[in-house]
Write an enzyme that holds these catalytic residues in place. Structure first.
Site, PDB file in Angstrom:
ATOM      1  N   GLY A 188       0.914  -2.816   3.119  1.00 43.24           N
ATOM      2  CA  GLY A 188      -0.419  -3.374   2.933  1.00 43.24           C
ATOM      3  C   GLY A 188      -0.824  -3.294   1.474  1.00 43.24           C
ATOM      4  O   GLY A 188      -0.061  -2.780   0.658  1.00 43.24           O
ATOM      5  N   ALA A 218       0.170   2.382   3.547  1.00 42.74           N
ATOM      6  CA  ALA A 218       0.867   2.906   2.378  1.00 42.74           C
ATOM      7  C   ALA A 218       1.276   1.691   1.558  1.00 42.74           C
ATOM      8  O   ALA A 218       1.057   0.556   1.977  1.00 42.74           O
ATOM      9  CB  ALA A 218       2.088   3.707   2.801  1.00 42.74           C
ATOM     10  N   LYS A 219       1.877   1.936   0.428  1.00 38.04           N
ATOM     11  CA  LYS A 219       2.214   0.836  -0.472  1.00 38.04           C
ATOM     12  C   LYS A 219       3.023  -0.276   0.208  1.00 38.04           C
ATOM     13  O   LYS A 219       2.792  -1.455  -0.028  1.00 38.04           O
ATOM     14  CB  LYS A 219       3.034   1.373  -1.639  1.00 38.04           C
ATOM     15  CG  LYS A 219       2.235   1.435  -2.915  1.00 38.04           C
ATOM     16  CD  LYS A 219       3.116   1.875  -4.055  1.00 38.04           C
ATOM     17  CE  LYS A 219       2.238   2.535  -5.100  1.00 38.04           C
ATOM     18  NZ  LYS A 219       2.847   3.565  -5.854  1.00 38.04           N
ATOM     19  N   ARG A 220       3.962   0.118   1.068  1.00 36.54           N
ATOM     20  CA  ARG A 220       4.920  -0.871   1.565  1.00 36.54           C
ATOM     21  C   ARG A 220       4.372  -1.764   2.682  1.00 36.54           C
ATOM     22  O   ARG A 220       4.945  -2.799   2.984  1.00 36.54           O
ATOM     23  CB  ARG A 220       6.194  -0.171   2.044  1.00 36.54           C
ATOM     24  CG  ARG A 220       5.905   0.872   3.060  1.00 36.54           C
ATOM     25  CD  ARG A 220       7.077   1.614   3.578  1.00 36.54           C
ATOM     26  NE  ARG A 220       6.613   2.349   4.741  1.00 36.54           N
ATOM     27  CZ  ARG A 220       5.854   3.431   4.664  1.00 36.54           C
ATOM     28  NH1 ARG A 220       5.522   3.929   3.487  1.00 36.54           N
ATOM     29  NH2 ARG A 220       5.430   4.025   5.751  1.00 36.54           N
TER      30      ARG A 220
END
Ligand code: GLU
Length: 291
Positions: free
Chosen positions: A241, A237-239
């Site tokens: 990787g 998810a964004k946070r």
């Protein structure tokens, strides 16, 4: 004929996991001399609007990797009549459900491994008068009555998977058609024979295959591809990787990583990976870490 599709939800950019699944489906379809279709699953209006332009970026990123699809892009937001027709076709099997999330939580036993709670059928037992009264308080969701049916699907990697089909939601309480309805209607009407997607959806396959048959289609064969995990070992998810193709270094960096992660060795282009396809793809069952 092997017909697969890729069906991104344009609520974010495609990350490495999405791109890996797309490549896997493309390779399986092309290796079989089949078709690979493209469908934008844009029914969740609020989330799609919040990710302005994501659909165009999703398609552009797939093209940058060299993944070509057959025919026009299908957009679910343009197919609402088809979903309405499907609901009409299901007729008596469709019933209104007034339960809140909380009521379902309280009425169900412990959740399944994936957190899913099968609906216990509470609203199926409402009288006509009770339904009329509840309709005044809240807009109902629509569920399908499955009568405890079981369905077995075949997955290329996981083998045969059998599950009891619960009374799942076809139309949400806010009036939006649910993913489990729309995606099955589209698979049936597009003549999809093979579904390649992330392994987080494996548990949805039996209910979808059951619905496909109810709608006059055939159950497809599935290939649920292991998710890509982020630095913390959880799904990407964004946070945890890179959030998209460019953050991950662009096609020149990403393609060799993807093809190696699929057990095909490092390749600079998808044609090289296709030529390297072995007859068996067991390794795709595994989840991959970006580190
Ligand atoms: N739109 C779904 C997703 O992005 C995929 C659904 C499917 O392939 O059936 O996760």
């Amino acid at each position: 004929m092997h017909v697969d599709r890729y069906a991104p939800s344009p609520t974010a950019d495609l990350h490495l996991g999405n791109l890996r699944t797309a490549l896997a489906g493309w390779l399986l379809a092309r290796a079989a001399g089949g078709r690979w279709l493209m469908r934008i699953e844009d029914l969740d209006t609020a989330r799609v609007r919040a990710a302005d332009g994501a659909a165009a970026r999703n398609l552009a990123d797939l093209r940058r990797l060299g993944l070509d699809w057959d025919g026009d892009v299908l957009r679910q937001s343009e197919r609402l009549d088809c979903y309405r027709d499907a609901i009409a076709m299901l007729g008596e099997r469709v019933y209104e459900c007034f339960c809140t999330r909380r009521e379902i939580l309280e009425a169900t036993a412990a959740p399944h491994d994936d957190g899913y709670r099968p609906y216990p059928g509470t609203c199926l037992r409402l009288s006509r008068a009770e339904r009329a009264q509840r309709r005044e308080q809240r807009r109902p969701a629509l569920r399908v009555r499955a009568d405890g049916a079981t369905c077995t699907i075949h997955d290329r990697f996981a083998g045969d998977v059998t599950a009891v089909v619960d009374d799942f939601v076809l139309v949400r309480g806010d009036g939006e058609f649910a993913y489990n309805l729309a995606s099955v209607v589209d698979d049936v009407s597009s003549g999809v024979t093979h579904v390649t997607r992330g392994d987080d959806l494996l548990s949805s396959a039996p209910r979808q295959a059951w619905l496909a048959q109810l709608l006059g289609g055939a159950a497809p064969t599935y290939a649920h591809v292991g998710l890509v995990l982020g630095r913390d070992g959880r799904r990407l998810a964004k946070r945890n990787g890179p959030a998209n193709l460019d953050e991950a270094g662009g096609p020149a960096r990403v393609l060799p990583w993807l093809t190696a992660s699929l057990g095909l060795g490092e390749h600079d282009d998808v044609a090289g990976a296709l030529a390297a396809m072995p007859p068996d793809y067991e390794f795709w069952t595994s989840r991959m870490s970006i580190t």
